[in-house]
Design an enzyme around this catalytic site. Sequence first.
Site, short mmCIF file in Angstrom:
data_model
loop_
_atom_site.label_atom_id
_atom_site.label_comp_id
_atom_site.label_asym_id
_atom_site.label_seq_id
_atom_site.Cartn_x
_atom_site.Cartn_y
_atom_site.Cartn_z
N CYS A 81 0.84 -1.21 0.00
CA CYS A 81 0.00 0.00 0.00
C CYS A 81 0.87 1.26 0.00
O CYS A 81 1.51 1.57 1.01
CB CYS A 81 -0.93 -0.03 1.21
SG CYS A 81 -1.83 1.51 1.50
N CYS A 84 -0.07 3.90 2.61
CA CYS A 84 0.31 3.43 3.95
C CYS A 84 1.77 3.80 4.24
O CYS A 84 2.12 4.18 5.36
CB CYS A 84 0.15 1.92 4.06
SG CYS A 84 -1.55 1.33 3.88
#
Length: 322
Positions: A81, A84
Site C-alpha cells: 500500500c 500506507c
Amino acid sequence: MQPRNMSMRGVVDLAAVKAAGDAAQKAEQARAERARQTAAGGVPPVPLSVVLDVTEETFEAEVVQRSAEAPVVVDFWAEWCGPCKQLSPILERLAEEYEGRFVLAKIDVDANQMLAGQFGIQSIPSVMAVVAGQLVPLFQGAVNEAQARQYLDQLILVAEQRFGIVGGAVGEGRPEEAGAAAEAPEDPTLSAAHEALDRGDLGGAIQAYRNVLADRPSDEEAKLGLAQAELLQRVQDKDPQAVRAAAAGDPKDVQAQLDAADLDLVGGHVEDAFGRLVDTVGRTAGDDRDRARLRLLDLFEVIGAEDPRVAKARSALARVLF
C-alpha cells in the site's frame, strides 16, 4: 468521535474482554505503584514501547489492555500500500514525539485478515483508536502531519475528558493526576447510564440518559451517550449484508440509506456515513428529506461537533439544502 462501546457485528467485540472501568482502575493502581516504587528509590520502570507491531494473538494484551493507560491508535496497513508507506512514518514519528500520550499499534491486514474483517476494514490505510476498551473511529486514507496532529490532539483530549485516561511519559506514573481524578467522582445518574451502555443494556441506557437530560438539558456527555445508545440499538438486529444490498439496489430507498449509514458509522467509516446521508438529502424532498437530515444530525452527535469531518459534512449539507 468518542463512542463508549461500538462493539457490533463487523467490529471487534471490545466489550467482551473486560469492563473498561475495571481495566482503567487497575491501570491507575499500577501507575501509582510504579510511581511509589520510583519515589522510594526502587528500580525505575522499564520504558514501554510506543510503537507496536500487533497480531491477532497480541491484540487483547497490547491494544485493549494498554488502552486503559493511554489511547491506542490502530494503523491498518499493508506492505503493498503506497499511501500506507506515506502515513505510517508520520504516525511513528509522532508516537515518539508525544512520549506516551498515545500508543501506536500497527496491524498488517494481510497477516491479520481476521482482525481486519472484524473491524470492517474496506480500504487502507485506515486508522482507528481504542480508549478504555472502547472503539473510537479516526480517519481513512493518508493525511499529512498537520492533519494527523489535529486528530491525535483531539483523541488525547477526548480520552482525558470522556474516559479519564491520561497517558504520560513512557513508563512513568502520574499519581498526582490519578489522585485528582479519584477526588472527582462521576455523577451517579450519569454513571448508571454509562454502565448500562457498557453492559449492552441499550434500552436501560437510553432511558437513563434521557433522565439525565430531563434534569440537565445541556449535559453534553449525556447527549453523546444517548446518541450512541440509540445508534447501537438501531443496528443491533440488522443484517449488514442485507442492509448494504438494499441500499445499493435502490438509492431512493430512504430507510435503506439510513440503515446503511448507521452501519457505516459503527464500522468506523465516518465519512462514508456522512456522504451517504448528504447524498440522500440531496435527492429527496419533503418528509424523506427531513428524515435523512435529522439522521445525519444524530450521527453528528455521535462523532462530536469538534471533529473536522463533522464540519466538512455540515458544509456539504448546507450546499444541498440551500
